[in-house]
Motif scaffolding. Sequence first.
Motif, short mmCIF file in Angstrom:
data_model
loop_
_atom_site.label_atom_id
_atom_site.label_comp_id
_atom_site.label_asym_id
_atom_site.label_seq_id
_atom_site.Cartn_x
_atom_site.Cartn_y
_atom_site.Cartn_z
N PHE A 31 10.98 -9.42 -3.66
CA PHE A 31 9.71 -9.10 -2.34
C PHE A 31 8.93 -7.88 -2.60
N GLU A 32 6.81 -8.02 -2.27
CA GLU A 32 7.25 -6.56 -2.17
C GLU A 32 7.11 -5.65 -0.88
N LEU A 33 8.27 -4.98 -0.57
CA LEU A 33 8.39 -3.42 0.56
C LEU A 33 7.37 -3.14 1.20
N LEU A 34 7.19 -2.92 2.04
CA LEU A 34 5.86 -1.67 2.34
C LEU A 34 7.08 -1.07 3.46
N SER A 35 7.75 -0.07 3.10
CA SER A 35 8.45 0.78 4.07
C SER A 35 7.71 1.89 4.33
N ILE A 36 8.15 2.40 4.97
CA ILE A 36 8.18 4.40 5.88
C ILE A 36 8.51 4.99 4.04
N PRO A 37 10.02 4.93 3.55
CA PRO A 37 9.78 5.36 2.80
C PRO A 37 9.35 5.17 1.47
N ALA A 38 8.65 4.44 1.05
CA ALA A 38 8.23 3.99 -0.35
C ALA A 38 6.37 4.70 0.22
N PHE A 39 5.73 4.99 1.31
CA PHE A 39 4.60 5.81 1.32
C PHE A 39 4.55 6.80 0.84
N SER A 41 4.87 7.38 -2.39
CA SER A 41 5.35 7.04 -3.54
C SER A 41 3.83 6.63 -3.78
N GLY A 42 3.81 5.71 -3.10
CA GLY A 42 2.51 4.78 -3.29
C GLY A 42 1.92 3.19 -3.75
N LEU A 43 3.14 3.50 -3.80
CA LEU A 43 3.35 1.65 -3.90
C LEU A 43 4.71 1.26 -3.17
N PRO A 44 4.57 -0.15 -2.95
CA PRO A 44 5.73 -0.74 -2.28
C PRO A 44 6.93 -0.93 -3.65
N GLN A 60 -0.83 -9.17 4.88
CA GLN A 60 -2.11 -9.72 3.87
C GLN A 60 -2.04 -8.69 2.87
N GLU A 61 -3.50 -9.00 1.71
CA GLU A 61 -4.19 -8.00 1.59
C GLU A 61 -5.45 -7.56 2.67
N GLY A 62 -5.22 -6.69 2.74
CA GLY A 62 -6.54 -5.79 3.32
C GLY A 62 -5.93 -5.26 4.50
N ASP A 63 -4.66 -5.72 5.35
CA ASP A 63 -4.55 -4.64 6.17
C ASP A 63 -4.11 -3.65 6.63
N VAL A 64 -4.25 -2.94 7.17
CA VAL A 64 -4.47 -1.48 7.79
C VAL A 64 -2.83 -1.75 8.13
N LEU A 65 -2.11 -0.48 7.99
CA LEU A 65 -0.15 -0.21 8.36
C LEU A 65 -0.48 1.14 8.76
N LEU A 66 -0.44 0.84 10.44
CA LEU A 66 -0.05 2.60 11.17
C LEU A 66 1.77 3.49 12.09
N VAL A 78 -3.22 1.17 3.33
CA VAL A 78 -3.95 -0.55 3.21
C VAL A 78 -3.15 -1.38 2.13
N VAL A 79 -2.96 -2.59 2.66
CA VAL A 79 -2.23 -3.60 1.85
C VAL A 79 -2.81 -4.18 0.96
N LYS A 80 -2.45 -3.41 -0.54
CA LYS A 80 -3.11 -3.81 -1.87
C LYS A 80 -1.75 -4.37 -2.68
N PRO A 81 -2.34 -5.73 -3.40
CA PRO A 81 -0.78 -6.34 -3.64
C PRO A 81 -0.43 -5.82 -5.33
N THR A 82 0.27 -5.78 -5.81
CA THR A 82 0.84 -4.66 -7.41
C THR A 82 1.56 -6.47 -7.48
N THR A 83 1.80 -7.36 -7.22
CA THR A 83 2.62 -8.38 -7.73
C THR A 83 2.15 -9.69 -7.05
N ASN A 84 2.24 -10.64 -7.75
CA ASN A 84 2.66 -11.91 -7.09
C ASN A 84 3.70 -12.63 -5.78
N HIS A 85 4.04 -11.42 -5.38
CA HIS A 85 5.37 -11.89 -4.91
C HIS A 85 5.01 -11.60 -3.29
N ARG A 86 5.32 -12.60 -1.85
CA ARG A 86 5.35 -12.37 -0.63
C ARG A 86 5.06 -10.89 -0.30
N LEU A 87 4.09 -10.88 0.43
CA LEU A 87 4.78 -8.74 0.93
C LEU A 87 4.86 -8.88 2.12
#
Length: 397
Positions: A31-39, A41-44, A60-66, A78-87
């Motif tokens: 998975f690509e996990l967008l977590s608070i700690p990962a923020f 680094s700028g990368l999931p 999904q791509e284009g979502d904005v997380l706050l 801003v969600v920008k996929p870096t792989t083809n895995h589930r976001l």
Amino acid sequence: MTGGLQIIGLDEVIAKRNGSVDPAKFPSEVFELLSIPAFDSGLPQITVGAEIRSTKQVVQEGDVLLSKIVPHIRRAWVVKPTTNHRLIASGEWIVFRDSRFEPGYLRHLLTADRFHRQFMQTVSGIGGSLLRARPAEVAKIKVVLPPKKDQRRIAAILDKADSLRRKRQDAIRLADEFLRAVFIDMFGDPETNPKSFDKGTIRDLVSSANYGTSEKASEQIGQFPILRMNNITYKGGWDFSSLKYVDLDEASAHKYLAQKGDLLFNRTNSKELVGKTAVYMRDEPMAIAGYLVRVRMNEHGNSHYVSGYLNSKHGKRTLEARAKSIVGMANINAQEMQDIPLLLPPIDLQDKYAGIVDAVQKRLKKHHAFGREADAINAALSEKFFGYIGEKVEELC
């Protein structure tokens, strides 16, 4: 509509049916996990389901997380996929999704001063740094929707100013990666102990561990600045941008002041953030709040070594496994923290590592000064755009 501007309620923009997934049910899936700690680094985080311990939101791509956690509010991604895995994203994010908004414009809007003042009126919780924004209340906020071409222009200008801040963040990230590599090189993998150090617990290196004060702090007036959980970053650094103040008598000062070289441990926070640890290195003393533990080392321990371990990948996994959940939060008390196992390398090696940490931090000081200037430029430009737009709409409505 007024002069090409529309006023939109965020109830139209907050994603309502984005779904959820329990990654543990897909242990081998990546998975690509967008977590608070990962923020920072700028990368999931790219990780398998077996390593993810709770249900997550599907994004999904284009979502904005706050971020809705008070210590980490004003973080928008801003969600920008870096792989083809589930976001997927942690539940500490509010997800915004609307094709009428350029994601870059929406990200800047959600972190602008004008919006932030309204956003902070939606928070609730058990007090202090444990407050969270309530999505149902956030949905009532009205925002401005300019034409797409104006959104793109505003976003482009603010992105350029934001790039100055990102350079500072990149320097901090590289320094963090360097110190992690130095830690492993000097002490080896804590899991396998290739250097055959003695094994023990943090308690073996500690002379004292005390909780902070429960005295009510003031926004502006007080004898001492007081350190709270939001002042410690996830990766073991410091953020002094938001300080409160407290008065302490002589006896309390002895108990509740942090001195240079003390290790501070965040004992209560969300599951992802509990156990944040940093070494206080300022010359002037500061008070510590009740959700922190002040730890002082004995002759066998160096606080930078213990902090380096607790901020390592192995240390973070250990903290997460030992945290106890209480009313939506997680806790590791002072005794439980001292019972955490770790390797016991010679003190001269610990001191050598501390010297390297100190040298790196001194080099980073100029980046912090540069970052403050960049923050001021970004804030001024943001207020110019969003303040002006908001004022015009208010005049004409």
